[in-house]
Enzyme design. Sequence first.
Site, PDB file in Angstrom:
ATOM      1  CD  GLU A  25      -1.035   0.659   3.660  1.00  0.00           C
ATOM      2  OE1 GLU A  25      -1.508   1.797   3.490  1.00  0.00           O
ATOM      3  OE2 GLU A  25      -1.184   0.009   4.716  1.00  0.00           O
ATOM      4  CE  LYS A 159      -2.544   1.734  13.371  1.00  0.00           C
ATOM      5  NZ  LYS A 159      -2.407   0.955  12.164  1.00  0.00           N
TER       6      LYS A 159
HETATM    7  N1  PSU Z   1      -1.617   1.330  10.031  1.00  0.00           N
HETATM    8  C1  PSU Z   1      -0.358   1.831  10.046  1.00  0.00           C
HETATM    9  N2  PSU Z   1      -0.046   2.810   9.204  1.00  0.00           N
HETATM   10  C2  PSU Z   1      -0.939   3.279   8.301  1.00  0.00           C
HETATM   11  C3  PSU Z   1      -2.264   2.716   8.270  1.00  0.00           C
HETATM   12  C4  PSU Z   1      -2.547   1.751   9.160  1.00  0.00           C
HETATM   13  O1  PSU Z   1       0.466   1.426  10.832  1.00  0.00           O
HETATM   14  O2  PSU Z   1      -0.591   4.174   7.545  1.00  0.00           O
HETATM   15  C5  PSU Z   1      -3.231   3.169   7.223  1.00  0.00           C
HETATM   16  C6  PSU Z   1      -3.577   1.990   6.281  1.00  0.00           C
HETATM   17  O3  PSU Z   1      -3.532   2.458   4.958  1.00  0.00           O
HETATM   18  C7  PSU Z   1      -4.999   1.632   6.673  1.00  0.00           C
HETATM   19  C8  PSU Z   1      -5.518   2.972   7.073  1.00  0.00           C
HETATM   20  O4  PSU Z   1      -5.731   1.038   5.617  1.00  0.00           O
HETATM   21  O5  PSU Z   1      -4.462   3.569   7.791  1.00  0.00           O
HETATM   22  C9  PSU Z   1      -6.755   2.867   7.923  1.00  0.00           C
HETATM   23  O6  PSU Z   1      -7.311   4.131   8.021  1.00  0.00           O
HETATM   24  P1  PSU Z   1      -8.770   4.307   8.658  1.00  0.00           P
HETATM   25  O7  PSU Z   1      -8.592   3.912  10.090  1.00  0.00           O
HETATM   26  O8  PSU Z   1      -9.081   5.758   8.446  1.00  0.00           O
HETATM   27  O9  PSU Z   1      -9.682   3.393   7.888  1.00  0.00           O
END
Ligand code: PSU
Length: 302
Positions: A25, A159
């Site tokens: 990604e 996380k």
């Molecule tokens: N976890 C990380 N770093 C990130 C992300 C998640 O350690 O950059 C990013 C990923 O691209 C994931 C997104 O799909 O955050 C999730 O965002 P949200 O919680 O807004 O859906």
Amino acid sequence: MTLPLHFSPEVQAARAAGTPVVALESTIITHGMPWPQNVETAREVEAEIRDNGAVPATIAVLEGRLHIGLTGEELDALGQAKNVSKLSRADFAACLAMGGTGATTVAATMIAAELAGIRVFATGGIGGVHRGAEESFDVSADLHELSKTAVTVVAAGAKAILDIPKTLEVLETLGVPVIAYGQDDFPAFWSRQSDQKAPLRMDDPKQIARAMDMRRSMGLEGGQLVANPIPVEAEIPRHVIMPVVEDALVAAKDKAISAKAVTPFLLDRIFHATEGASLTANIALVKNNARLAARIARELSA
Ligand code: PSU
Ligand code: MN
């Protein structure tokens, strides 16, 4: 309408030769890590995949084209670009249609990988159910994507900024296999333990590939989440990271951070509070996930 798909020369060659490909990604580059560590990490992650017998395909939208694989120059430019959109299922097509530039989250990267015929994808952590979701309704689109799109996602769990029990509940409801690799516990990104058992455990990339092939044979839509614990030597124990996470959550609430801004805000806050230790751990776990994803890619049938 033809899709504005653009393969990098390396990925194009892998497709022609039948070399296994692993998707990566780009939101982790634009919104998850500061420059220049973001670009350095992206390069090291790609190298891990090559060293393990597969080819990396970092995915992003650049000026309305969906890139499957970025050149070194494209990666450098994206890593320093400002105001890049963070794309998920909801805004992916609109960005392409309008000629925009955007980084793909887990959800959007899964969609792009499937379009490109790539069956496995490595990242750091997936989005999940945020704490307080009963009020905010903040549940990441990543979870729904795992139930729809046939890609195996290798992550270091979810996380500690998220509500992990609720995240596991939603994944079960959506019919997503959650497979801990090499241990019983569902890992919590910076830490190996979350106090939650994973619903499934596998110890061999071949088993993970077989399970994915079996889903396909059964006609089951959707992918799998492989939860790969951070290496022991790189982990930040729960009792160390949890107070930092709690402080970051209070700050997010005080500043009324919402929607797409929540995850990047918390990651940045935790990075500063740990004087960079959270980033060091994040880099180690992404590289570890890239290695496992390459091994799974080699086991998956074409
Ligand atoms: N976890 C990380 N770093 C990130 C992300 C998640 O350690 O950059 C990013 C990923 O691209 C994931 C997104 O799909 O955050 C999730 O965002 P949200 O919680 O807004 O859906
Ligand atoms: Mn969200």
